[in-house]
Design a protein around this motif. Structure first.
Motif, PDB file in Angstrom:
ATOM      1  N   GLU A 171       0.818  -1.211   0.000  1.00  9.28           N
ATOM      2  CA  GLU A 171       0.000   0.000   0.000  1.00  9.28           C
ATOM      3  C   GLU A 171       0.855   1.266   0.000  1.00  9.28           C
ATOM      4  O   GLU A 171       0.317   2.372  -0.004  1.00  9.28           O
ATOM      5  CB  GLU A 171      -0.927  -0.004   1.228  1.00  9.28           C
ATOM      6  N   PRO A 220       3.602   4.128  -1.506  1.00 15.20           N
ATOM      7  CA  PRO A 220       3.650   4.777  -2.821  1.00 15.20           C
ATOM      8  C   PRO A 220       4.244   3.844  -3.870  1.00 15.20           C
ATOM      9  O   PRO A 220       5.148   3.050  -3.574  1.00 15.20           O
ATOM     10  CB  PRO A 220       4.554   5.995  -2.575  1.00 15.20           C
ATOM     11  N   ILE A 221       3.739   3.924  -5.095  1.00 16.92           N
ATOM     12  CA  ILE A 221       4.092   2.987  -6.155  1.00 16.92           C
ATOM     13  C   ILE A 221       5.593   2.883  -6.380  1.00 16.92           C
ATOM     14  O   ILE A 221       6.139   1.800  -6.562  1.00 16.92           O
ATOM     15  CB  ILE A 221       3.368   3.384  -7.477  1.00 16.92           C
ATOM     16  N   ASP A 233      -2.472   4.586 -10.405  1.00 18.99           N
ATOM     17  CA  ASP A 233      -1.037   4.859 -10.304  1.00 18.99           C
ATOM     18  C   ASP A 233      -0.297   4.520 -11.595  1.00 18.99           C
ATOM     19  O   ASP A 233       0.756   5.099 -11.881  1.00 18.99           O
ATOM     20  CB  ASP A 233      -0.420   4.044  -9.162  1.00 18.99           C
ATOM     21  N   LEU A 234      -0.813   3.562 -12.337  1.00 17.89           N
ATOM     22  CA  LEU A 234      -0.145   3.080 -13.537  1.00 17.89           C
ATOM     23  C   LEU A 234      -1.100   3.101 -14.725  1.00 17.89           C
ATOM     24  O   LEU A 234      -2.321   3.044 -14.556  1.00 17.89           O
ATOM     25  CB  LEU A 234       0.367   1.641 -13.324  1.00 17.89           C
ATOM     26  N   LYS A 235      -0.534   3.144 -15.909  1.00 17.12           N
ATOM     27  CA  LYS A 235      -1.312   3.050 -17.140  1.00 17.12           C
ATOM     28  C   LYS A 235      -0.639   2.005 -18.022  1.00 17.12           C
ATOM     29  O   LYS A 235       0.386   2.262 -18.645  1.00 17.12           O
ATOM     30  CB  LYS A 235      -1.355   4.404 -17.850  1.00 17.12           C
ATOM     31  N   GLY A 252       3.985   5.180 -15.670  1.00 18.88           N
ATOM     32  CA  GLY A 252       3.373   5.982 -14.622  1.00 18.88           C
ATOM     33  C   GLY A 252       2.182   6.765 -15.165  1.00 18.88           C
ATOM     34  O   GLY A 252       2.246   7.304 -16.262  1.00 18.88           O
ATOM     35  N   GLY A 263      -2.301  -1.523  -9.413  1.00 22.25           N
ATOM     36  CA  GLY A 263      -1.803  -0.177  -9.619  1.00 22.25           C
ATOM     37  C   GLY A 263      -2.607   0.577 -10.658  1.00 22.25           C
ATOM     38  O   GLY A 263      -2.865   1.781 -10.510  1.00 22.25           O
ATOM     39  N   ARG A 269      -5.918   1.607  -9.137  1.00 24.45           N
ATOM     40  CA  ARG A 269      -5.793   2.752  -8.236  1.00 24.45           C
ATOM     41  C   ARG A 269      -5.468   4.043  -8.976  1.00 24.45           C
ATOM     42  O   ARG A 269      -5.483   5.122  -8.381  1.00 24.45           O
ATOM     43  CB  ARG A 269      -4.684   2.487  -7.205  1.00 24.45           C
ATOM     44  N   MET A 278       8.595   3.872 -14.479  1.00 27.82           N
ATOM     45  CA  MET A 278       7.586   4.886 -14.192  1.00 27.82           C
ATOM     46  C   MET A 278       7.511   5.931 -15.309  1.00 27.82           C
ATOM     47  O   MET A 278       6.426   6.486 -15.569  1.00 27.82           O
ATOM     48  CB  MET A 278       7.883   5.559 -12.854  1.00 27.82           C
TER      49      MET A 278
END
Length: 205
Positions: A82, A84-85, A150-152, A204, A145, A148, A200
């Motif tokens: 949980e 930060p990525i 945080d990621l694509k 990211g 991720g 949430r 990232m």
């Protein structure tokens, strides 16, 4: 079995033999480990050992599979998923680097490559219990991720393979070609941080 994979016979002393073998392999390596030493460490007779494992290579592979799973479970238990990525990716890459540069990790890779022609099932077993296990864990994390925000990521399998390779950059080729056998914390952190930054920058959100 159809693919030629041999399944070990399970029994009352199976785990006991496996743990004894793990201790000896970690201490002496594959070549240095003797069946006598393994039987002694496991507190079983050689006959009992052979009733579970037909030869030392097969025993080593079962130890390797178990160790890969143990390392994966340990990583999951110790990493705060949980966080930060970037921190999570750093911790995952750190676990991967520590394993591939460990004495046991190097032994697993070298015996699988060295014996791959005569025992191709070793390579398949290692691939399934090592790289493919890591890949599935990464995919699970990446999917969360993305959920949430945080990621694509569109291709999760490719992203997992890319991160795996980024985390091994420089270090793994040097191990394979015997250019280096050990790395400092600074060297490892350089690769780990670079892997996270590169990943990232691409994925990211």
């Amino acid at each position: 079995m159809p693919d030629g994979t041999i399944e070990p016979k399970k029994g009352r002393k199976y785990d006991q033999v496996l743990e004894g073998a793990r201790l000896v392999f970690l201490s002496d390596g594959f070549e240095g480990a003797s069946v006598d030493d393994i039987a002694r460490a496991a507190n079983v007779s050689k006959a009992t050992l052979y009733s579970y494992f037909p030869d030392k290579r097969f025993l080593f592979m079962q130890v390797a599979k178990t160790e890969c799973q143990r390392q994966a479970d340990l990583a999951i238990a110790t990493i705060n998923m949980e966080a930060p990525i970037g921190q999570v990716l750093h911790d995952i890459a750190s676990e991967m680097v520590e394993f591939i540069t460990s004495k046991f990790g190097k032994q697993i890779f070298r015996i699988c490559v060295g014996e791959s022609d005569r025992f191709p099932e070793l390579g398949r077993e290692f691939y399934d219990s090592g790289p493919m296990l890591i890949r599935s864990k990464l995919i699970d994390f990446f999917e969360k991720g993305v959920a949430r925000g945080d990621l694509k990521i569109d291709d999760f399998e490719l992203a997992a393979d890319q991160f795996h390779e980024l985390a091994k950059a420089t270090l793994f080729p040097k191990l394979v070609f015997n250019i280096a056998d050990d790395f400092s914390t600074v060297e490892k952190e350089r690769v780990i941080n670079g892997a996270v930054e590169m990943f990232m920058a691409r994925y990211g959100a």
